[in-house]
Design an enzyme around this catalytic site. Structure first.
Site, PDB file in Angstrom:
ATOM      1  N   ARG A  23       0.822  -1.205   0.000  1.00  0.00           N
ATOM      2  CA  ARG A  23       0.000   0.000   0.000  1.00  0.00           C
ATOM      3  C   ARG A  23       0.866   1.270   0.000  1.00  0.00           C
ATOM      4  NH1 ARG A  23      -3.748  -0.462   4.596  1.00  0.00           N
ATOM      5  NH2 ARG A  23      -4.378  -2.430   3.704  1.00  0.00           N
ATOM      6  N   ARG A  27      -3.115   6.927   0.923  1.00  0.00           N
ATOM      7  CA  ARG A  27      -3.612   8.161   1.529  1.00  0.00           C
ATOM      8  C   ARG A  27      -2.604   8.868   2.433  1.00  0.00           C
ATOM      9  NH1 ARG A  27      -9.320   6.171   3.786  1.00  0.00           N
ATOM     10  NH2 ARG A  27      -8.110   4.250   4.038  1.00  0.00           N
ATOM     11  N   ARG A  36      -6.882  11.790  -5.908  1.00  0.00           N
ATOM     12  CA  ARG A  36      -8.121  11.079  -5.601  1.00  0.00           C
ATOM     13  C   ARG A  36      -9.288  12.059  -5.479  1.00  0.00           C
ATOM     14  NH1 ARG A  36      -9.148   6.162  -1.334  1.00  0.00           N
ATOM     15  NH2 ARG A  36     -11.357   6.541  -0.931  1.00  0.00           N
ATOM     16  N   ASP A  73      -7.247  -2.903  -7.245  1.00  0.00           N
ATOM     17  CA  ASP A  73      -7.929  -3.460  -6.077  1.00  0.00           C
ATOM     18  C   ASP A  73      -8.201  -4.941  -6.306  1.00  0.00           C
ATOM     19  OD1 ASP A  73     -10.654  -3.997  -4.382  1.00  0.00           O
ATOM     20  OD2 ASP A  73      -9.428  -2.427  -3.482  1.00  0.00           O
ATOM     21  N   TYR A 147     -15.555 -11.747   0.155  1.00  0.00           N
ATOM     22  CA  TYR A 147     -16.292 -10.551  -0.246  1.00  0.00           C
ATOM     23  C   TYR A 147     -17.453 -10.907  -1.184  1.00  0.00           C
ATOM     24  CZ  TYR A 147     -12.524  -7.687   1.683  1.00  0.00           C
ATOM     25  OH  TYR A 147     -11.624  -7.093   2.524  1.00  0.00           O
TER      26      TYR A 147
END
Length: 340
Positions: A23, A27, A36, A73, A147
């Site tokens: 990652r 952010r 973003r 993703d 998921y």
């Protein structure tokens, strides 16, 4: 000019371990947050190939990591299988229809949803520094299935675990479909320009030993074997988070070329338990990176010492957290690179 990360994944121990961070595009970087916000959200960013390529390259430009990992993703696979993927603000991902209530056969495959990812790969591959290894990735079948079945993330994957126990034949169909699509997806990433791939099994630790054997080891072995057949010499990194002592069986039975270790694994145990020539990746606690300073250097030093005699890629035990200070990443890089 040599690619230190790729060489390490192929079994060539480097005097200074190559570094990348899971990652690493995210952010904690102001340039990421700005882009973003401009694009209007995470999924819009992923599906804009030029923007996703820029995000992939941002941490290379800032820090000079030895590896760049594709910005995308793991839920692109269920999206291509026909589920509708969305990301609500503060709510995480959602997939509809959830397969706990619907059959896999009710979905209409949409492989064209992968096309922006392949274009991102092509754009990044054309612009990376030569010495930087380009990593592709996908989610491992168990984690992706959690998921798909529940329609969302969960703390203990309880809905999917119950489904797998109650109707293993139906669950096997889901796993098999994920395996097939993932092999093609990673193969196309390789054809488009990535040089190694990682399989993320973020929820592997939630399974009992027998279920781990069936739903983690078996499907990952199928993917690794198919990729080795299609793309000999392209390394596959397995990352079964939470595997613990089951890590040795995972390595032995899946055939991965390198294994990622989460922060709960004792580096000294891993060094003794895993094959001596197996490249390992990891495994600094992301929280100690936030702390920085002496605590971080001591933790990093223990990892470096444990893996000093084998091929080692320095990384975190999981993804970098959004409140990580940039100065601490710089400190970590300087410390790891000073050992050589």
């Amino acid at each position: 000019m040599k690619k230190p990360l790729l060489a390490t994944l192929l079994g060539d121990r480097q005097p200074t371990p190559p570094v990348w961070l899971m990652r690493q595009a995210g952010r904690y970087l102001p340039e990421y947050r700005a882009l973003r916000a401009e694009k209007g959200g995470f999924l819009a960013l992923v599906n804009d190939s030029a923007a996703a390529a820029e995000v992939t390259i941002q941490p290379i430009r800032r820090f000079g990591f030895d590896g760049a990992i594709l910005f995308s993703d793991i839920l692109m696979v269920p999206s291509a299988l026909g589920q509708d993927l969305s990301f609500g603000v503060g709510e995480g991902p959602a997939l509809k229809p959830a397969l706990v209530d619907h059959a896999l056969q009710s979905l209409q495959a949409a492989p064209e949803r992968f096309e922006p990812v392949y274009e991102t790969v092509r754009q990044v591959a054309a612009s990376l520094p030569f010495q930087t290894t380009f990593l592709g990735f996908a989610g491992s079948p168990w984690t992706v299935a959690t998921y798909m079945v529940a329609g969302h993330g969960s703390r203990d994957q309880g809905e999917t675990r119950r489904f797998a126990y109650a109707d293993p034949a139906a669950f096997q169909e889901i796993i098999s479909a994920i395996v097939t699509v993932t092999v093609d997806y990673l193969s196309k990433q390789i054809e488009s320009g990535v040089e190694a791939v990682q399989l993320f099994d973020s929820w592997a630790g939630s399974l009992s030993p027998a279920q781990f054997e069936r739903w983690v080891i078996g499907p990952n072995a199928a993917i690794v074997g198919a990729l080795h057949e299609r793309h000999p010499g392209v390394p596959v990194i397995g990352f079964p988070k939470g595997a613990g002592a089951k890590l040795t069986a995972y390595v032995r039975e899946t055939g991965v070329d390198a294994v990622g270790l989460d922060e709960t694994i004792d580096p000294a145990w891993a060094a003794a338990a895993l094959p001596k020539d197996l490249p390992v990746q990891g495994n600094l606690d992301p929280l100690v990176l936030i702390a920085g300073g002496e605590a971080m250097e001591q933790a990093a030093g223990r990892i470096l010492a444990a893996f000093a005699e084998r091929p080692h890629v320095f990384n975190l035990g999981h993804g970098i957290l959004q409140d990580t200070p940039i100065a601490h990443v710089e400190q970590l890089l300087a410390f790891v690179r000073s050992v050589g």
